[in-house]
Design a protein around this motif. Structure first.
Motif, mmCIF file in Angstrom:
data_model
loop_
_atom_site.group_PDB
_atom_site.id
_atom_site.type_symbol
_atom_site.label_atom_id
_atom_site.label_comp_id
_atom_site.label_asym_id
_atom_site.label_seq_id
_atom_site.Cartn_x
_atom_site.Cartn_y
_atom_site.Cartn_z
ATOM 1 N N UNK A 98 0.835 -1.212 0.000
ATOM 2 C CA UNK A 98 0.000 0.000 0.000
ATOM 3 C C UNK A 98 0.866 1.258 0.000
ATOM 4 N N UNK A 99 1.977 1.231 0.731
ATOM 5 C CA UNK A 99 2.894 2.378 0.721
ATOM 6 C C UNK A 99 3.387 2.651 -0.701
ATOM 7 N N UNK A 100 3.783 1.605 -1.378
ATOM 8 C CA UNK A 100 4.361 1.767 -2.710
ATOM 9 C C UNK A 100 3.337 2.203 -3.756
ATOM 10 N N UNK A 101 2.073 1.897 -3.529
ATOM 11 C CA UNK A 101 1.014 2.301 -4.460
ATOM 12 C C UNK A 101 0.467 3.695 -4.147
ATOM 13 N N UNK A 102 0.667 4.162 -2.935
ATOM 14 C CA UNK A 102 0.070 5.433 -2.489
ATOM 15 C C UNK A 102 0.769 6.636 -3.099
ATOM 16 N N UNK A 103 0.018 7.721 -3.221
ATOM 17 C CA UNK A 103 0.619 8.996 -3.593
ATOM 18 C C UNK A 103 1.478 9.459 -2.421
ATOM 19 N N UNK A 104 2.544 10.191 -2.709
ATOM 20 C CA UNK A 104 3.473 10.577 -1.653
ATOM 21 C C UNK A 104 2.828 11.439 -0.576
ATOM 22 N N UNK A 105 1.718 12.126 -0.918
ATOM 23 C CA UNK A 105 1.055 12.982 0.065
ATOM 24 C C UNK A 105 -0.166 12.324 0.715
ATOM 25 N N UNK A 106 -0.369 11.031 0.478
ATOM 26 C CA UNK A 106 -1.480 10.329 1.122
ATOM 27 C C UNK A 106 -1.282 10.414 2.645
ATOM 28 N N UNK A 107 -2.330 10.800 3.386
ATOM 29 C CA UNK A 107 -2.161 11.003 4.828
ATOM 30 C C UNK A 107 -1.860 9.740 5.629
ATOM 31 N N UNK A 108 -2.199 8.581 5.108
ATOM 32 C CA UNK A 108 -1.971 7.334 5.834
ATOM 33 C C UNK A 108 -0.777 6.562 5.282
ATOM 34 N N UNK A 109 -0.715 6.409 3.958
ATOM 35 C CA UNK A 109 0.319 5.572 3.341
ATOM 36 C C UNK A 109 1.392 6.364 2.603
ATOM 37 N N UNK A 110 1.281 7.669 2.559
ATOM 38 C CA UNK A 110 2.286 8.496 1.888
ATOM 39 C C UNK A 110 3.551 8.631 2.718
ATOM 40 N N UNK A 111 4.499 9.403 2.211
ATOM 41 C CA UNK A 111 5.758 9.612 2.923
ATOM 42 C C UNK A 111 5.482 10.204 4.302
ATOM 43 N N UNK A 112 6.079 9.606 5.334
ATOM 44 C CA UNK A 112 5.871 10.053 6.701
ATOM 45 C C UNK A 112 4.552 9.601 7.299
ATOM 46 N N UNK A 113 3.764 8.827 6.531
ATOM 47 C CA UNK A 113 2.463 8.342 7.009
ATOM 48 C C UNK A 113 2.616 7.251 8.049
ATOM 49 N N UNK A 114 1.600 7.125 8.886
ATOM 50 C CA UNK A 114 1.659 6.132 9.958
ATOM 51 C C UNK A 114 1.224 4.739 9.520
ATOM 52 N N UNK A 115 0.671 4.616 8.337
ATOM 53 C CA UNK A 115 0.220 3.310 7.882
ATOM 54 C C UNK A 115 -0.964 2.820 8.682
ATOM 55 N N UNK A 116 -1.254 1.544 8.555
ATOM 56 C CA UNK A 116 -2.398 0.955 9.256
ATOM 57 C C UNK A 116 -1.966 0.059 10.411
ATOM 58 N N UNK A 117 -0.676 -0.075 10.627
ATOM 59 C CA UNK A 117 -0.172 -0.901 11.720
ATOM 60 C C UNK A 117 0.542 -0.055 12.764
ATOM 61 N N UNK A 118 0.087 1.163 12.931
ATOM 62 C CA UNK A 118 0.721 2.047 13.902
ATOM 63 C C UNK A 118 -0.043 1.999 15.212
ATOM 64 N N UNK A 119 0.577 2.489 16.228
ATOM 65 C CA UNK A 119 -0.035 2.509 17.544
ATOM 66 C C UNK A 119 0.658 1.543 18.473
ATOM 67 N N UNK A 120 0.509 1.825 19.725
ATOM 68 C CA UNK A 120 1.184 1.032 20.752
ATOM 69 C C UNK A 120 0.793 -0.446 20.707
ATOM 70 N N UNK A 121 -0.429 -0.725 20.287
ATOM 71 C CA UNK A 121 -0.892 -2.116 20.231
ATOM 72 C C UNK A 121 -0.103 -2.967 19.238
ATOM 73 N N UNK A 122 0.551 -2.330 18.276
ATOM 74 C CA UNK A 122 1.308 -3.064 17.254
ATOM 75 C C UNK A 122 2.814 -3.092 17.521
#
Length: 186
Positions: A98-122
């Motif tokens: 998903x990171x590689x497919x995302x636009x660089x400014x995507x808020x979740x998967x773009x550069x500096x994005x937290x992705x979907x596996x972020x957070x203390x639980x992960x």
């Protein structure tokens, strides 16, 4: 529809974990800490604790890198060393795609994005994956990271970690110096 898209980017909610990840031993833990410190140029308060500033996709690479988290593990690295029966390992590889497919400014998967596996639980899952990858890379070099490493073996491991053992590339001096400082002087 926008709300539905936002919900798709949210990590699955899990119950908070009671126990922190336990590294194989102190030598492996120290090597992990040295690599985290180097990946973030020594600007890490506690390399073992969850830090949302470190649980992000790289800001470098102009969108060509899927490097993520405290150790900046890429999708392909995870894929090469993953346990196919581990749900988090598979999710990490999927997130990298998903990171590689995302636009660089995507808020979740773009550069500096937290992705979907972020957070203390992960965080424990990430550290477990990282240790799994570390053991895989060490095995390829015939280095036992469960015992203290001398500078030569540390440097060999760092070179393989940073660029791959067959790349012919050397890590940047600051990277090697940071890992040596952390690992050999602690």
């Amino acid at each position: 529809q926008q709300q539905r898209q936002q919900q798709q980017h949210q990590p699955q909610q899990r119950q908070p974990k009671q126990q922190q990840f336990q590294f194989h031993n102190d030598h492996v833990k120290r090597l992990y800490g040295a690599l985290v410190s180097a990946e973030h140029r020594g600007h890490v308060k506690d390399p073992y604790a969850y830090d949302p500033n470190l649980a992000i996709r790289t800001k470098a690479g102009k969108g060509t890198s899927s490097a993520y988290g405290p150790l900046q593990i890429t999708r392909n690295t995870a894929k090469g060393y993953m346990d196919p029966n581990n749900q988090y390992h598979a999710a990490f590889v999927d997130q990298g795609s998903k990171f590689l497919k995302a636009k660089t400014d995507d808020p979740v998967h773009g550069l500096g994005g937290e992705g979907t596996l972020s957070g203390e639980d992960y965080h424990d899952d990430y550290q477990s994956l990282a240790q799994h990858v570390m053991f895989g890379k060490a095995k390829e070099l015939k280095i036992n990271i469960t015992k203290p490493l001398n500078q030569k073996d540390l440097d060999r491991f760092v070179q393989h970690w940073r660029h791959g053992k067959e790349s012919g590339k050397s890590p940047e001096k600051w990277y090697t110096d940071t890992t040596r400082q952390f690992y050999l002087n602690k």
